[in-house]
Design a protein around this motif. Structure first.
Motif, PDB file in Angstrom:
ATOM      1  N   UNK A   1      43.149  45.276  28.224  1.00  0.00           N
ATOM      2  CA  UNK A   1      43.298  46.716  28.308  1.00  0.00           C
ATOM      3  C   UNK A   1      43.848  47.205  29.644  1.00  0.00           C
ATOM      4  N   UNK A   2      43.605  46.482  30.710  1.00  0.00           N
ATOM      5  CA  UNK A   2      44.040  46.910  32.042  1.00  0.00           C
ATOM      6  C   UNK A   2      44.034  45.699  32.967  1.00  0.00           C
ATOM      7  N   UNK A   3      44.698  45.802  34.123  1.00  0.00           N
ATOM      8  CA  UNK A   3      44.624  44.694  35.082  1.00  0.00           C
ATOM      9  C   UNK A   3      43.190  44.376  35.511  1.00  0.00           C
ATOM     10  N   UNK A   4      42.361  45.395  35.702  1.00  0.00           N
ATOM     11  CA  UNK A   4      40.965  45.155  36.098  1.00  0.00           C
ATOM     12  C   UNK A   4      40.212  44.424  34.995  1.00  0.00           C
ATOM     13  N   UNK A   5      40.472  44.803  33.748  1.00  0.00           N
ATOM     14  CA  UNK A   5      39.845  44.125  32.621  1.00  0.00           C
ATOM     15  C   UNK A   5      40.214  42.644  32.628  1.00  0.00           C
ATOM     16  N   UNK A   6      41.503  42.352  32.803  1.00  0.00           N
ATOM     17  CA  UNK A   6      41.971  40.961  32.793  1.00  0.00           C
ATOM     18  C   UNK A   6      41.396  40.167  33.961  1.00  0.00           C
ATOM     19  N   UNK A   7      41.332  40.776  35.131  1.00  0.00           N
ATOM     20  CA  UNK A   7      40.742  40.100  36.290  1.00  0.00           C
ATOM     21  C   UNK A   7      39.286  39.736  36.002  1.00  0.00           C
ATOM     22  N   UNK A   8      38.559  40.679  35.432  1.00  0.00           N
ATOM     23  CA  UNK A   8      37.153  40.421  35.092  1.00  0.00           C
ATOM     24  C   UNK A   8      36.994  39.354  34.030  1.00  0.00           C
ATOM     25  N   UNK A   9      37.819  39.410  32.985  1.00  0.00           N
ATOM     26  CA  UNK A   9      37.716  38.430  31.905  1.00  0.00           C
ATOM     27  C   UNK A   9      38.141  37.049  32.392  1.00  0.00           C
ATOM     28  N   UNK A  10      39.137  36.995  33.293  1.00  0.00           N
ATOM     29  CA  UNK A  10      39.517  35.707  33.878  1.00  0.00           C
ATOM     30  C   UNK A  10      38.322  35.054  34.576  1.00  0.00           C
ATOM     31  N   UNK A  11      37.589  35.850  35.343  1.00  0.00           N
ATOM     32  CA  UNK A  11      36.412  35.326  36.054  1.00  0.00           C
ATOM     33  C   UNK A  11      35.348  34.860  35.071  1.00  0.00           C
ATOM     34  N   UNK A  12      35.142  35.613  34.005  1.00  0.00           N
ATOM     35  CA  UNK A  12      34.154  35.227  32.992  1.00  0.00           C
ATOM     36  C   UNK A  12      34.587  33.932  32.303  1.00  0.00           C
ATOM     37  N   UNK A  13      35.869  33.810  31.987  1.00  0.00           N
ATOM     38  CA  UNK A  13      36.365  32.583  31.352  1.00  0.00           C
ATOM     39  C   UNK A  13      36.137  31.374  32.250  1.00  0.00           C
ATOM     40  N   UNK A  14      36.346  31.549  33.546  1.00  0.00           N
ATOM     41  CA  UNK A  14      36.084  30.424  34.474  1.00  0.00           C
ATOM     42  C   UNK A  14      34.604  30.059  34.468  1.00  0.00           C
ATOM     43  N   UNK A  15      33.744  31.060  34.454  1.00  0.00           N
ATOM     44  CA  UNK A  15      32.302  30.795  34.446  1.00  0.00           C
ATOM     45  C   UNK A  15      31.883  30.079  33.162  1.00  0.00           C
ATOM     46  N   UNK A  16      32.414  30.544  32.035  1.00  0.00           N
ATOM     47  CA  UNK A  16      32.079  29.903  30.761  1.00  0.00           C
ATOM     48  C   UNK A  16      32.660  28.502  30.678  1.00  0.00           C
ATOM     49  N   UNK A  17      33.843  28.296  31.241  1.00  0.00           N
ATOM     50  CA  UNK A  17      34.428  26.956  31.283  1.00  0.00           C
ATOM     51  C   UNK A  17      33.550  26.012  32.095  1.00  0.00           C
ATOM     52  N   UNK A  18      32.830  26.566  33.053  1.00  0.00           N
ATOM     53  CA  UNK A  18      31.892  25.797  33.864  1.00  0.00           C
ATOM     54  C   UNK A  18      30.518  25.666  33.225  1.00  0.00           C
TER      55      UNK A  18
END
Length: 147
Positions: free
Chosen positions: A21-38
């Protein structure tokens, strides 16, 4: 730490490729994806979660709308039926390569997509699944091959 996810975001995480939805949304989801990948633990919550956080300050944020709550209900029922495990607020789970692969197979087959019907991202997610989840940010690929 724990990642707080509403039920339909269990589906969204499967195909997330950095669009949103927005650059901030993507930045946040990127961080969550890294955490879940871990393999960080997931706590199922009702209503807005960690993925929603960047949108909550926007006027008219959709995170509280009845249609989104219905999407959560449908996703929870579908994933619970697949896993034979309750998907409800307060439940906890942790992704591993086998669970991720199982969810993605079911997503691609359409068996857990009841919540996706009116989602604006549904066609994109269908293409991503059909393309073998190439480019997705949630990545346990090295572990999946070994599992």
């Amino acid at each position: 730490m724990t990642v707080r996810l509403r039920a339909h975001h269990l589906l969204c995480m499967l195909t997330y490729v950095g669009k949103g939805y927005s650059p901030a949304f993507c930045t946040g989801f990127d961080a969550i994806a890294r955490r879940l990948s871990g393999r960080e633990e997931i706590l199922i919550v009702e209503g807005p979660d960690d993925v929603c956080q960047p949108l909550l300050g926007e006027e008219g944020a959709h995170c509280h709308r009845p249609g989104v709550l219905e999407r959560d209900r449908r996703a929870a029922a579908a994933v619970a039926a697949l896993l034979d495990w309750p998907i409800a607020p307060g439940e906890r789970l942790r992704l591993d390569p086998r669970l991720l692969a199982r969810l993605r197979r079911a997503f691609e087959a359409g068996t857990i997509r009841a919540a996706c019907g009116k989602c604006e991202w549904s066609e994109l997610c269908t293409r991503i699944a059909a393309n073998g989840y190439a480019g997705t940010r949630l990545d346990m690929a090295k572990d999946v091959e070994a599992a």
